[in-house]
Motif scaffolding. Structure first.
Motif, PDB file in Angstrom:
ATOM      1  N   SER A  43       2.190   7.146  -8.034  1.00 40.59           N
ATOM      2  CA  SER A  43       3.137   6.316  -8.787  1.00 40.59           C
ATOM      3  C   SER A  43       2.683   4.856  -8.828  1.00 40.59           C
ATOM      4  CB  SER A  43       4.534   6.417  -8.169  1.00 40.59           C
ATOM      5  OG  SER A  43       4.555   5.775  -6.893  1.00 40.59           O
ATOM      6  N   LYS A  44       1.865   4.464  -7.851  1.00 41.24           N
ATOM      7  CA  LYS A  44       1.322   3.096  -7.839  1.00 41.24           C
ATOM      8  C   LYS A  44       0.205   2.919  -8.874  1.00 41.24           C
ATOM      9  CE  LYS A  44       3.718   1.945  -4.115  1.00 41.24           C
ATOM     10  NZ  LYS A  44       4.809   0.925  -4.162  1.00 41.24           N
ATOM     11  N   PHE A  45      -0.249   4.036  -9.452  1.00 42.14           N
ATOM     12  CA  PHE A  45      -1.346   3.995 -10.432  1.00 42.14           C
ATOM     13  C   PHE A  45      -0.928   4.658 -11.741  1.00 42.14           C
ATOM     14  CE2 PHE A  45      -3.031   4.071  -6.152  1.00 42.14           C
ATOM     15  CZ  PHE A  45      -3.889   2.985  -6.143  1.00 42.14           C
ATOM     16  N   GLY A  46       0.383   4.588 -12.051  1.00 45.82           N
ATOM     17  CA  GLY A  46       0.882   5.147 -13.305  1.00 45.82           C
ATOM     18  C   GLY A  46       0.769   6.665 -13.352  1.00 45.82           C
ATOM     19  N   GLY A  84      -6.397  10.037   0.585  1.00 46.38           N
ATOM     20  CA  GLY A  84      -7.429   9.181   1.180  1.00 46.38           C
ATOM     21  C   GLY A  84      -7.826   8.030   0.271  1.00 46.38           C
ATOM     22  N   PHE A  85      -8.081   8.318  -1.013  1.00 48.28           N
ATOM     23  CA  PHE A  85      -8.490   7.264  -1.944  1.00 48.28           C
ATOM     24  C   PHE A  85      -7.361   6.247  -2.168  1.00 48.28           C
ATOM     25  CE2 PHE A  85     -11.827  10.316  -3.651  1.00 48.28           C
ATOM     26  CZ  PHE A  85     -12.898   9.556  -3.196  1.00 48.28           C
ATOM     27  N   ALA A  86      -6.114   6.743  -2.276  1.00 48.15           N
ATOM     28  CA  ALA A  86      -4.987   5.816  -2.464  1.00 48.15           C
ATOM     29  C   ALA A  86      -4.841   4.912  -1.238  1.00 48.15           C
ATOM     30  CB  ALA A  86      -3.704   6.602  -2.699  1.00 48.15           C
ATOM     31  N   ALA A  87      -5.055   5.480  -0.047  1.00 51.95           N
ATOM     32  CA  ALA A  87      -4.920   4.686   1.184  1.00 51.95           C
ATOM     33  C   ALA A  87      -5.912   3.530   1.202  1.00 51.95           C
ATOM     34  CB  ALA A  87      -5.124   5.590   2.404  1.00 51.95           C
ATOM     35  N   VAL A  88      -7.160   3.804   0.825  1.00 49.10           N
ATOM     36  CA  VAL A  88      -8.175   2.749   0.917  1.00 49.10           C
ATOM     37  C   VAL A  88      -7.959   1.682  -0.156  1.00 49.10           C
ATOM     38  CG1 VAL A  88      -9.933   3.824  -0.565  1.00 49.10           C
ATOM     39  CG2 VAL A  88     -10.632   2.339   1.324  1.00 49.10           C
ATOM     40  N   VAL A  89      -7.447   2.068  -1.337  1.00 53.47           N
ATOM     41  CA  VAL A  89      -7.198   1.071  -2.383  1.00 53.47           C
ATOM     42  C   VAL A  89      -5.994   0.196  -2.016  1.00 53.47           C
ATOM     43  CG1 VAL A  89      -6.460   0.763  -4.779  1.00 53.47           C
ATOM     44  CG2 VAL A  89      -8.229   2.437  -4.234  1.00 53.47           C
ATOM     45  N   LEU A  90      -4.920   0.825  -1.531  1.00 51.72           N
ATOM     46  CA  LEU A  90      -3.678   0.089  -1.280  1.00 51.72           C
ATOM     47  C   LEU A  90      -3.713  -0.712   0.024  1.00 51.72           C
ATOM     48  CD1 LEU A  90      -1.109   2.815  -2.427  1.00 51.72           C
ATOM     49  CD2 LEU A  90      -1.769   0.729  -3.647  1.00 51.72           C
ATOM     50  N   MET A  91      -4.534  -0.260   1.015  1.00 50.74           N
ATOM     51  CA  MET A  91      -4.513  -0.953   2.317  1.00 50.74           C
ATOM     52  C   MET A  91      -5.855  -1.566   2.701  1.00 50.74           C
ATOM     53  SD  MET A  91      -2.106   1.716   4.465  1.00 50.74           S
ATOM     54  CE  MET A  91      -3.170   3.108   4.147  1.00 50.74           C
ATOM     55  N   GLY A  92      -6.953  -1.008   2.180  1.00 50.44           N
ATOM     56  CA  GLY A  92      -8.274  -1.526   2.552  1.00 50.44           C
ATOM     57  C   GLY A  92      -8.814  -0.866   3.818  1.00 50.44           C
ATOM     58  N   SER A 131      -1.642   8.517 -12.702  1.00 47.53           N
ATOM     59  CA  SER A 131      -2.915   8.903 -13.318  1.00 47.53           C
ATOM     60  C   SER A 131      -4.032   8.892 -12.274  1.00 47.53           C
ATOM     61  CB  SER A 131      -3.281   7.946 -14.453  1.00 47.53           C
ATOM     62  OG  SER A 131      -4.613   8.168 -14.865  1.00 47.53           O
ATOM     63  N   PRO A 132      -4.618  10.069 -11.944  1.00 47.99           N
ATOM     64  CA  PRO A 132      -5.764  10.079 -11.037  1.00 47.99           C
ATOM     65  C   PRO A 132      -6.923   9.239 -11.554  1.00 47.99           C
ATOM     66  CG  PRO A 132      -4.872  12.295 -11.290  1.00 47.99           C
ATOM     67  CD  PRO A 132      -4.181  11.430 -12.309  1.00 47.99           C
ATOM     68  N   SER A 133      -7.086   9.180 -12.891  1.00 49.41           N
ATOM     69  CA  SER A 133      -8.166   8.372 -13.461  1.00 49.41           C
ATOM     70  C   SER A 133      -7.999   6.899 -13.097  1.00 49.41           C
ATOM     71  CB  SER A 133      -8.199   8.528 -14.989  1.00 49.41           C
ATOM     72  OG  SER A 133      -8.451   9.857 -15.335  1.00 49.41           O
ATOM     73  N   ASN A 134      -6.746   6.419 -13.183  1.00 50.20           N
ATOM     74  CA  ASN A 134      -6.497   5.025 -12.800  1.00 50.20           C
ATOM     75  C   ASN A 134      -6.808   4.800 -11.321  1.00 50.20           C
ATOM     76  OD1 ASN A 134      -5.641   4.578 -15.391  1.00 50.20           O
ATOM     77  ND2 ASN A 134      -3.449   4.643 -14.903  1.00 50.20           N
ATOM     78  N   LEU A 135      -6.451   5.803 -10.486  1.00 45.66           N
ATOM     79  CA  LEU A 135      -6.722   5.691  -9.049  1.00 45.66           C
ATOM     80  C   LEU A 135      -8.225   5.599  -8.789  1.00 45.66           C
ATOM     81  CD1 LEU A 135      -6.142   5.909  -5.997  1.00 45.66           C
ATOM     82  CD2 LEU A 135      -6.005   8.397  -6.292  1.00 45.66           C
ATOM     83  N   TYR A 136      -8.999   6.526  -9.382  1.00 42.32           N
ATOM     84  CA  TYR A 136     -10.443   6.522  -9.138  1.00 42.32           C
ATOM     85  C   TYR A 136     -11.096   5.266  -9.725  1.00 42.32           C
ATOM     86  CZ  TYR A 136      -9.667  11.324  -7.720  1.00 42.32           C
ATOM     87  OH  TYR A 136      -9.205  12.440  -7.072  1.00 42.32           O
ATOM     88  N   GLY A 137     -10.533   4.776 -10.855  1.00 38.95           N
ATOM     89  CA  GLY A 137     -11.038   3.521 -11.424  1.00 38.95           C
ATOM     90  C   GLY A 137     -10.805   2.358 -10.468  1.00 38.95           C
ATOM     91  N   ALA A 138      -9.627   2.366  -9.819  1.00 40.30           N
ATOM     92  CA  ALA A 138      -9.318   1.298  -8.861  1.00 40.30           C
ATOM     93  C   ALA A 138     -10.240   1.375  -7.642  1.00 40.30           C
ATOM     94  CB  ALA A 138      -7.855   1.416  -8.428  1.00 40.30           C
ATOM     95  N   VAL A 139     -10.580   2.610  -7.223  1.00 40.04           N
ATOM     96  CA  VAL A 139     -11.521   2.767  -6.096  1.00 40.04           C
ATOM     97  C   VAL A 139     -12.863   2.145  -6.458  1.00 40.04           C
ATOM     98  CG1 VAL A 139     -12.811   4.434  -4.704  1.00 40.04           C
ATOM     99  CG2 VAL A 139     -10.415   4.873  -5.242  1.00 40.04           C
ATOM    100  N   GLU A 140     -13.366   2.445  -7.665  1.00 41.87           N
ATOM    101  CA  GLU A 140     -14.667   1.919  -8.086  1.00 41.87           C
ATOM    102  C   GLU A 140     -14.637   0.400  -8.206  1.00 41.87           C
ATOM    103  OE1 GLU A 140     -16.086   3.704 -11.635  1.00 41.87           O
ATOM    104  OE2 GLU A 140     -18.033   2.704 -11.576  1.00 41.87           O
TER     105      GLU A 140
END
Length: 518
Positions: free
Chosen positions: A206-209, A292-300, A211-220
């Motif tokens: 929900s923090k990325f609309g 895992g990916f959401a955790a690293v984007v949202l918290m570092g 969309s898994p694509s938005n999540l992976y884009g944020a990771v990159e």
């Protein structure tokens, strides 16, 4: 963001008590219905359906290493964390096609029952009990250390007390309820875990609309494209093959997983169990990288590593961030139930090895009535519980990743070759089986000790004597070579004569015991 791990949390404690009381109530209810016999203790009476057993198998397999470990590994290592998720999943089709049905048709309580079915009982049971206990204890210590650390951090109690609580609760499930109660604890845990991870993934997306694509884009964008490339953990192609063999074939030799195929009424339900289990586990490993990916984007990475260098608290931290303290309490209770259920399954496997394979079959030569078998099973469970708590306290603060590697490597190198050859090779002899089991198990243990994981990281030496973290690429061929040499040098003509009879039972189920009449 501040994380209050290590301080008492009323909501988390409330969720913990609720889950424990729920599972205790189920254990009490189930134990009233269960027959007081060794057969019911190990197989639950054989009346569990394929769907129920599939959920219980999923509960047995989705351990703390899966839930806490993979989400943390993905958060810190990216792509290589997903290799573990895929590796743990791909063994299930092999389990269904190679092992599940023959195992149900041949076996009674344990892996040793199957291998010894046409060979000499004593040597096989002694060798398989040794390696079986090595697998179970290695797996158990990793779970006990993980559970002790989780309870210590979440509830602010001393680590030793946390270990004693875990051991006591686990023993109460197993001693009073046996396999039937353990099965229902596994089912409850699997449902809670699948529900909890689904809600956590949805709240994170929900923090990325959504969309898994938005999540992976944020990771990159925020962390870097290297998160999607291999090389963080697995350094070479040989090591990748060795890791893959350990994860895939280790599943086919894990005693507590193999035992579950004796709880269903027939081979058809055994196959259905694997189909359901693969579906549930596949879904779990599909969504856990999102956590895992959401955790690293949202918290570092720094915030995650500040709580634990291994990243094991990434999922609970993300739960607090996206769902607040109540959701943190729920997820921590689910994590605790996850660990507890897996340890309960391991306790039954250890009990079968100690009481059934060593005491009843080897020392008593099978001369024991059902009452004595049941008493031996419960005493063995208590011994195992005390040892598990003691080792959990002893290994406090240690990097226990090598113990999980050791468990899978020993299972893949000792149990799987013996199980596979006993089913398909006519000339497989008692000497070959013993040599294969011991060659595989002991070589895996020695190679792990001189590997970089233990020799360098734990013992502080400059270079490892064996270059790879996982020894399966060497220990698995050694097990097959040992089996072949032993079978050729000391042939077993009686076992060869029994092979044709066993083949009919293996593939057609003719003469297979009913599960409730073990």
């Amino acid at each position: 963001m501040k994380f209050n791990f290590g301080e008492p949390n009323a909501v988390a404690i409330g969720c913990f008590v609720l889950v424990v009381m729920l599972t205790f109530a189920v254990t009490w209810f189930v134990s009233r219905k269960q027959q007081q016999s060794a057969g019911s203790y190990y197989t639950g009476g054989g009346g569990i359906s394929g769907f129920q057993n599939g959920l219980a198998l999923a509960g047995d397999y989705m351990s703390a290493a899966s839930f806490l470990g993979i989400s943390g590994m993905v958060a810190l290592q990216g792509f290589d964390g997903m290799i573990y998720a895929v590796g743990w999943l791909v063994g299930w089709p092999a389990l269904m096609f190679l092992i599940a049905e023959p195992l149900r048709n041949l076996g009674k309580y344990s892996f040793a029952d199957v291998v010894a079915s046409r060979l000499k009982q004593g040597p096989i049971r002694t060798a398989s009990a040794i390696t079986g206990l090595m697998v179970v204890i290695s797996y158990t210590v990793a779970q006990m250390v993980g559970s002790g650390k989780l309870i210590e951090l979440m509830f602010g109690i001393p680590y030793t007390m946390a270990e004693i609580i875990v051991g006591t609760v686990m023993l109460m499930y197993v001693i009073f309820g046996g396999m039937l109660a353990t099965t229902w604890v596994q089912i409850i845990k699997a449902c809670l875990l699948l529900f909890g991870v689904t809600v956590l993934a949805i709240l994170a997306l929900s923090k990325f609309g959504f969309s898994p694509s938005n999540l992976y884009g944020a990771v990159e964008t925020q962390i870097g494209a290297e998160m999607f490339r291999p090389g963080g953990l697995v350094k070479s192609p040989v090591e990748a093959v060795s890791l893959g063999l350990a994860l895939m074939l280790g599943l086919l030799g894990l005693p507590h997983i193999l035992m579950r195929f004796f709880t269903v009424p027939d081979a058809k339900e055994a196959r259905k169990s694997v189909v359901y289990a693969t579906t549930f586990i596949g879904y779990f490993y599909l969504i856990i990288p999102i956590v895992g990916f959401a955790a690293v984007v949202l918290m570092g990475k720094e915030a995650i590593m500040a709580v634990g260098s291994g990243g094991n608290m990434a999922a609970p931290m993300l739960a607090q961030l996206v769902g607040g303290t109540p959701f943190l309490g729920f997820i921590s209770a689910v994590a605790f139930a996850t660990i507890l259920a897996v340890v309960a399954g391991l306790a039954l496997a250890a009990s079968a090895a100690l009481a059934n394979d060593l005491y009843i079959s080897t020392f008593k030569k099978g001369q024991a009535d059902d009452s004595e078998k049941l008493k031996a099973a419960r005493v063995a469970t208590i011994i195992y519980g005390v040892v598990a708590v003691g080792l959990g306290i002893l290994f406090k603060g240690q990097n226990v990743a090598f113990l999980v590697a050791l468990a899978f490597s020993i299972a893949a190198s000792s149990n799987f070759p013996a199980l596979f050859l006993s089913i398909v090779w006519k000339k497989f002899s008692t000497t070959g089986a013993v040599m294969g089991i011991l060659f595989g198990g002991l070589s895996a243990m020695v190679l792990i000790i001189i590997s970089p994981t233990v020799w360098v990281e734990l013992l502080g030496n400059e270079t490892a004597l064996f270059p790879y973290k996982f020894p399966t690429v060497v220990s698995l061929p050694l097990a097959f070579i040992g089996s072949w040499i032993g079978s050729i040098m000391v042939p077993d003509l009686e076992a060869q004569e029994k092979f044709e009879e066993q083949k009919i039972r293996t593939y057609l189920g003719v003469g297979a015991d009913s599960a409730s009449d073990h």
